[in-house]
Design a protein around this motif. Sequence first.
Motif, mmCIF file in Angstrom:
data_model
loop_
_atom_site.group_PDB
_atom_site.id
_atom_site.type_symbol
_atom_site.label_atom_id
_atom_site.label_comp_id
_atom_site.label_asym_id
_atom_site.label_seq_id
_atom_site.Cartn_x
_atom_site.Cartn_y
_atom_site.Cartn_z
ATOM 1 N N VAL A 45 58.053 71.770 49.868
ATOM 2 C CA VAL A 45 58.662 71.599 48.351
ATOM 3 C C VAL A 45 59.224 70.236 48.347
ATOM 4 C CG1 VAL A 45 60.524 72.481 46.791
ATOM 5 C CG2 VAL A 45 58.997 74.147 48.221
ATOM 6 N N VAL A 46 59.052 69.482 47.346
ATOM 7 C CA VAL A 46 59.486 68.235 47.031
ATOM 8 C C VAL A 46 60.368 68.439 46.033
ATOM 9 C CG1 VAL A 46 58.740 66.126 46.157
ATOM 10 C CG2 VAL A 46 57.007 67.334 47.382
ATOM 11 N N THR A 47 61.657 67.536 46.240
ATOM 12 C CA THR A 47 62.954 67.775 45.258
ATOM 13 C C THR A 47 63.256 66.375 44.986
ATOM 14 O OG1 THR A 47 63.426 69.832 46.055
ATOM 15 C CG2 THR A 47 64.987 68.638 44.928
ATOM 16 N N VAL A 48 63.479 65.995 43.523
ATOM 17 C CA VAL A 48 63.798 64.612 43.291
ATOM 18 C C VAL A 48 65.139 64.972 41.878
ATOM 19 C CG1 VAL A 48 61.692 63.526 43.263
ATOM 20 C CG2 VAL A 48 62.331 64.584 41.124
ATOM 21 N N SER A 49 65.869 64.050 42.065
ATOM 22 C CA SER A 49 67.048 64.455 40.932
ATOM 23 C C SER A 49 66.591 63.745 39.790
ATOM 24 C CB SER A 49 68.313 63.424 41.418
ATOM 25 O OG SER A 49 67.975 62.278 41.598
ATOM 26 N N HIS A 50 67.242 64.152 38.652
ATOM 27 C CA HIS A 50 66.938 63.467 37.162
ATOM 28 C C HIS A 50 67.820 62.146 37.267
ATOM 29 C CE1 HIS A 50 67.681 62.392 33.068
ATOM 30 N NE2 HIS A 50 66.652 63.179 32.992
ATOM 31 N N GLU A 51 68.724 61.940 38.008
ATOM 32 C CA GLU A 51 69.618 60.875 38.207
ATOM 33 C C GLU A 51 70.935 60.710 37.097
ATOM 34 O OE1 GLU A 51 69.608 56.636 36.428
ATOM 35 O OE2 GLU A 51 68.685 56.205 38.551
ATOM 36 N N SER A 52 70.593 60.886 35.919
ATOM 37 C CA SER A 52 71.575 60.699 34.864
ATOM 38 C C SER A 52 72.191 61.884 34.097
ATOM 39 C CB SER A 52 71.087 59.700 33.912
ATOM 40 O OG SER A 52 70.124 60.042 33.179
ATOM 41 N N VAL A 53 71.715 63.176 34.535
ATOM 42 C CA VAL A 53 72.369 64.349 34.130
ATOM 43 C C VAL A 53 72.669 65.022 35.340
ATOM 44 C CG1 VAL A 53 71.739 66.550 32.762
ATOM 45 C CG2 VAL A 53 70.544 64.227 32.040
ATOM 46 N N PRO A 54 74.114 65.319 35.340
ATOM 47 C CA PRO A 54 74.485 65.840 36.996
ATOM 48 C C PRO A 54 73.904 67.023 37.392
ATOM 49 C CG PRO A 54 76.253 65.061 35.280
ATOM 50 C CD PRO A 54 75.019 65.141 34.649
ATOM 51 N N GLU A 55 73.716 67.852 36.586
ATOM 52 C CA GLU A 55 73.096 69.313 36.849
ATOM 53 C C GLU A 55 71.709 69.512 36.958
ATOM 54 O OE1 GLU A 55 73.183 69.863 32.539
ATOM 55 O OE2 GLU A 55 74.330 68.631 34.076
ATOM 56 N N VAL A 56 70.675 68.342 36.706
ATOM 57 C CA VAL A 56 69.325 68.540 36.591
ATOM 58 C C VAL A 56 68.624 67.797 37.683
ATOM 59 C CG1 VAL A 56 67.264 68.046 35.523
ATOM 60 C CG2 VAL A 56 69.352 68.949 33.966
ATOM 61 N N PHE A 57 67.799 68.602 38.459
ATOM 62 C CA PHE A 57 66.738 68.099 39.226
ATOM 63 C C PHE A 57 65.485 68.883 39.250
ATOM 64 C CE2 PHE A 57 69.277 71.335 41.441
ATOM 65 C CZ PHE A 57 68.230 72.108 42.278
ATOM 66 N N PHE A 58 64.554 68.290 39.948
ATOM 67 C CA PHE A 58 63.079 68.919 39.631
ATOM 68 C C PHE A 58 62.586 69.077 40.948
ATOM 69 C CE2 PHE A 58 63.819 66.969 35.646
ATOM 70 C CZ PHE A 58 63.191 67.286 34.735
ATOM 71 N N SER A 59 61.801 70.123 41.080
ATOM 72 C CA SER A 59 61.203 70.569 42.424
ATOM 73 C C SER A 59 59.505 70.487 41.943
ATOM 74 C CB SER A 59 61.609 71.982 42.699
ATOM 75 O OG SER A 59 61.161 73.015 41.856
ATOM 76 N N PHE A 60 58.990 70.359 42.940
ATOM 77 C CA PHE A 60 57.573 70.274 43.054
ATOM 78 C C PHE A 60 57.102 71.040 44.245
ATOM 79 C CE2 PHE A 60 58.893 66.445 41.059
ATOM 80 C CZ PHE A 60 57.929 66.364 39.729
ATOM 81 N N ASP A 61 56.416 72.386 43.991
ATOM 82 C CA ASP A 61 56.073 73.257 45.085
ATOM 83 C C ASP A 61 54.356 73.426 45.352
ATOM 84 O OD1 ASP A 61 55.534 75.511 46.671
ATOM 85 O OD2 ASP A 61 57.180 76.535 45.838
ATOM 86 N N PRO A 62 54.016 72.933 46.534
ATOM 87 C CA PRO A 62 52.505 72.974 46.843
ATOM 88 C C PRO A 62 52.060 74.237 46.436
ATOM 89 C CG PRO A 62 53.671 72.787 48.668
ATOM 90 C CD PRO A 62 54.898 72.832 47.676
ATOM 91 N N ARG A 63 52.651 75.321 46.485
ATOM 92 C CA ARG A 63 51.971 76.512 46.280
ATOM 93 C C ARG A 63 51.749 76.625 44.804
ATOM 94 N NH1 ARG A 63 56.696 79.497 49.737
ATOM 95 N NH2 ARG A 63 57.666 77.746 48.527
ATOM 96 N N ALA A 64 52.290 75.923 44.020
ATOM 97 C CA ALA A 64 52.143 75.978 42.451
ATOM 98 C C ALA A 64 51.411 74.617 41.946
ATOM 99 C CB ALA A 64 53.451 76.380 41.644
ATOM 100 N N ALA A 65 50.701 74.087 42.997
ATOM 101 C CA ALA A 65 49.850 72.865 42.796
ATOM 102 C C ALA A 65 50.791 71.636 42.397
ATOM 103 C CB ALA A 65 48.804 73.022 41.470
#
Length: 443
Positions: A206-226
């Motif tokens: 699982v890959v995770t990146v932060s949004h940077e400028s919204v404190p609570e938001v980050f995004f994940s990229f799961d290989p099992r979901a392409a």
Amino acid sequence: MKRYYSLTCMISILSLLFACKDEGEINRVEHNPNVPITLTSFSPQEGGARDKVLLDGDNFGSDASKIEVFFNNTKAAVVSSSGNRIYAIVPRLPGENPVIKVVIGEKSATYAETFTYTAQAQVTTVTGNGETTFQEGPLATAQVYGKYLELDAEGNIFMTWRDGGSFGVARINEQQNIVTALYQFVGSSGANPYSNGITVDRSTGVVTVSHESVPEVFFSFDPRAAWNPRQRNALFSDAEYNSIVWADRYANFVSFCPYDGYLYTRFRDGKVAKIHPDTYEATIVHQGPYGSQYGQAINPAKPWELYITLHSNASPVEFRQGIMVLDLRDPNGTGGFKRINAPGGSGFRDGPVEEAIFNYPKDIKFDNDGNMFIADYDNHCIRMLSADGIVTTVAGQPGTSGYRDGGPIESQFYRPWGVAVNEQGDIYIADWGNARIRKLVIE
């Protein structure tokens, strides 16, 4: 008579076999745990990774499985032992002028002379042609302007970018000869992952990146979901959320910590938070100095250590342009948040880390042995902090920018920004100024 001769032959063969067995047992040498290990000499006196070295002495025993050989703190492969000579293989990146230690059971001994280790390195270009507009495609024709990199256990290189008229997250695969965008956006960021640092849980991919400028938001990229992006919201308490200084809410990084399984991020106001990877519950665990950061990494050899590089706007001034460490076992303890290299950035100096100077150090990553690799942005080179605390330049020409593949001395970079290290210890570099992804293989 025919049967008689066959029996005679069989008896002779059996006698020979037993003789060989007895001779092997006679030649077997046991280590005597009541007698010290004696070391005399070793040869050659210098070399690089995978070179063979012969260690002479006494009371080694002939069972190679019971013998350990270390070059500084890095373990070497032991091939065989005759009892008074060990045949070993020089390990990769043991540190500067390593001492050689032999350990057998409770006994150990160290050679008085040090080994001269020479790293053999080669820089090549993976993809990119100097154009800054992102373009998918085969490695030879793709265009990249990456800032930060990370790898999974399958050999995928993940890159974030935010220049050249767009921003996004891309996957690069050398074996598949392809660069593809997992996410790309042209225009202003809005609620999209306007990301800098990137982290990968190598057990799940699982890959995770932060949004940077919204404190609570980050995004994940799961290989099992392409690798389709999914927004995640960290759940702070109202009090902790309101304590984050809104003007300094920028969280450029998120790092997965194998020590406790949490994700860690840091805001520009100095707060460090941990986030549960499943429930997304978030807690602020440390208040450190103010300042923008350009790198963040966990040391796999000591996975409770979170390392951070700070910008020239850090306050107090003693934290500017430095490499910091936070002990996650007790983030508010006496160790706290501390600088490990010398103050006085915008310069260059190799040597013990407490004397080393960098010039806008950006991204940092570790190999599995605990060696840290640093993209030294304005020195245009790649530096290494060894597990035993010595900083060396492993590629590039300090203070000289350019673009050239080749060995460590002739290779050139132009403001390298991101680094990542795979399981084999190969280093990938986001050579931002040259708009290319480079690869450094050290033997």
